[in-house]
Design a protein around this motif. Structure first.
Motif, PDB file in Angstrom:
ATOM      1  N   TYR A 185       0.824  -1.217   0.000  1.00 37.55           N
ATOM      2  CA  TYR A 185       0.000   0.000   0.000  1.00 37.55           C
ATOM      3  C   TYR A 185       0.858   1.266   0.000  1.00 37.55           C
ATOM      4  O   TYR A 185       0.339   2.365   0.205  1.00 37.55           O
ATOM      5  N   GLU A 186       2.149   1.118  -0.254  1.00 40.05           N
ATOM      6  CA  GLU A 186       3.073   2.247  -0.142  1.00 40.05           C
ATOM      7  C   GLU A 186       2.668   3.444  -1.002  1.00 40.05           C
ATOM      8  O   GLU A 186       2.869   4.607  -0.611  1.00 40.05           O
ATOM      9  N   ASP A 187       2.112   3.191  -2.185  1.00 40.19           N
ATOM     10  CA  ASP A 187       1.795   4.269  -3.126  1.00 40.19           C
ATOM     11  C   ASP A 187       0.338   4.705  -3.085  1.00 40.19           C
ATOM     12  O   ASP A 187      -0.105   5.503  -3.926  1.00 40.19           O
ATOM     13  N   LYS A 188      -0.415   4.197  -2.115  1.00 38.43           N
ATOM     14  CA  LYS A 188      -1.804   4.602  -1.965  1.00 38.43           C
ATOM     15  C   LYS A 188      -1.878   5.940  -1.213  1.00 38.43           C
ATOM     16  O   LYS A 188      -1.000   6.289  -0.424  1.00 38.43           O
ATOM     17  N   TYR A 189      -2.961   6.669  -1.461  1.00 36.45           N
ATOM     18  CA  TYR A 189      -3.219   7.928  -0.759  1.00 36.45           C
ATOM     19  C   TYR A 189      -4.222   7.684   0.366  1.00 36.45           C
ATOM     20  O   TYR A 189      -4.980   6.702   0.330  1.00 36.45           O
ATOM     21  N   PRO A 190      -4.243   8.542   1.387  1.00 36.80           N
ATOM     22  CA  PRO A 190      -5.150   8.330   2.521  1.00 36.80           C
ATOM     23  C   PRO A 190      -6.608   8.109   2.124  1.00 36.80           C
ATOM     24  O   PRO A 190      -7.314   7.322   2.759  1.00 36.80           O
ATOM     25  N   SER A 191      -7.061   8.778   1.063  1.00 34.30           N
ATOM     26  CA  SER A 191      -8.451   8.624   0.628  1.00 34.30           C
ATOM     27  C   SER A 191      -8.748   7.222   0.106  1.00 34.30           C
ATOM     28  O   SER A 191      -9.911   6.831  -0.002  1.00 34.30           O
ATOM     29  N   GLU A 192      -7.702   6.457  -0.185  1.00 40.16           N
ATOM     30  CA  GLU A 192      -7.870   5.105  -0.704  1.00 40.16           C
ATOM     31  C   GLU A 192      -7.795   4.054   0.407  1.00 40.16           C
ATOM     32  O   GLU A 192      -7.860   2.859   0.124  1.00 40.16           O
ATOM     33  N   LEU A 193      -7.651   4.486   1.655  1.00 39.52           N
ATOM     34  CA  LEU A 193      -7.476   3.575   2.784  1.00 39.52           C
ATOM     35  C   LEU A 193      -8.718   3.540   3.656  1.00 39.52           C
ATOM     36  O   LEU A 193      -9.463   4.517   3.752  1.00 39.52           O
ATOM     37  N   SER A 194      -8.931   2.409   4.326  1.00 38.40           N
ATOM     38  CA  SER A 194      -9.970   2.334   5.349  1.00 38.40           C
ATOM     39  C   SER A 194      -9.492   3.091   6.588  1.00 38.40           C
ATOM     40  O   SER A 194      -8.315   3.457   6.718  1.00 38.40           O
ATOM     41  N   GLY A 195     -10.423   3.309   7.534  1.00 33.06           N
ATOM     42  CA  GLY A 195     -10.055   4.010   8.762  1.00 33.06           C
ATOM     43  C   GLY A 195      -8.964   3.301   9.544  1.00 33.06           C
ATOM     44  O   GLY A 195      -8.029   3.924  10.040  1.00 33.06           O
ATOM     45  N   GLY A 196      -9.084   1.970   9.646  1.00 28.76           N
ATOM     46  CA  GLY A 196      -8.070   1.214  10.372  1.00 28.76           C
ATOM     47  C   GLY A 196      -6.715   1.253   9.697  1.00 28.76           C
ATOM     48  O   GLY A 196      -5.673   1.347  10.365  1.00 28.76           O
TER      49      GLY A 196
END
Length: 252
Positions: free
Chosen positions: A125-136
């Motif tokens: 998930y290194e290249d993901k942005y915060p908007s692409e992540l779940s809360g956890g």
């Protein structure tokens, strides 16, 4: 080694000409590598205590030391994880974790960040942005960012409070696993009594800015919430917070 809080006073306002202290003549020592959970009703001084430890607030009187260094303000020696993850939305997971390292011009920032991304279980998930992540997942990034600076202590201000019940339960186990791997000293603010018993070596219950209960948790890890001793601790702390008799407390 650890944190030493010496006769702290902190007030926010005056009433009838007298200062209203949220913490008054407050003293506490925290041992190195311990996991401390702080409980209490809203307004009892939990968040004030954490903000003093972080250096975001200054005491009116008294001193706080991390090992032998007096706290004068925020420092990379004290990593903070908030209830809201506070990630930079325009930065990737890796860039968020590297942030403090890059400020210090650490040449190994990317490698160090990757180590902690792996530790919190976000490899890939290194290249993901915060908007692409779940809360956890976003909270895991916040924990990795705090750990990457190799602080002496991690301060957590209700980091699971905004999560749904299932994610919160999973994150408790993740935080315990991360603590077991790093053995960093953690001060963890929470409203959840079972959460405190599950995570802590030692539970502090605050009442009106004073320590009402200071209890070591004598349970093996990982902890079983159905263990009768676990339930006894929960009842003890809930009774201390509410002022009820421990035998009358009903625990889910």
């Amino acid at each position: 080694m650890g944190i030493h809080i010496n006769h702290i006073y902190k007030a926010y306002e005056e009433k009838d000409g007298e200062m209203q202290y949220i913490l008054k003549d407050f003293c506490m020592d925290i041992n190195d590598r311990h996991f401390i959970c702080v409980l209490g009703k809203s307004g009892c001084g939990k968040s004030t205590l954490l903000n003093l430890l972080a250096g975001y607030l200054k005491p009116d009187k008294g001193d706080i030391y991390v090992e032998y260094d007096k706290i004068y303000g925020p420092s990379a020696d004290r990593g903070v994880v908030f209830q809201q993850h506070a990630l930079f939305p325009w930065r990737t997971v890796s860039e968020n974790v590297q942030f403090g390292l890059n400020i210090k011009k650490n040449k190994n920032a990317k490698e160090i960040a990757q180590r902690y991304i792996d530790l919190v279980g976000l490899n890939g998930y290194e290249d993901k942005y915060p908007s692409e992540l779940s809360g956890g997942m976003a909270q895991r990034v916040g924990i990795a960012r705090a750990l990457a600076n190799n602080p002496r202590v991690i301060l957590m201000d209700e980091p699971l409070g905004a999560l749904d019940a299932l994610t919160r339960d999973n994150m408790r186990r993740e935080i315990e696993r991360i603590w077991q791997a790093t053995k960093k000293m953690i001060v963890f603010i929470t409203h959840s009594v079972p959460e405190a018993v599950y995570l802590a070596d030692r539970v502090i219950v605050l009442q009106e800015g004073q320590i009402a209960v200071d209890q070591l948790i004598n349970l093996p890890r990982p902890r079983d919430i159905n263990n009768p001793m676990f339930q006894d601790y929960v009842k003890q702390f809930e009774a201390a917070i509410t002022g009820a008799d421990a035998d009358s407390v009903i625990t889910e």
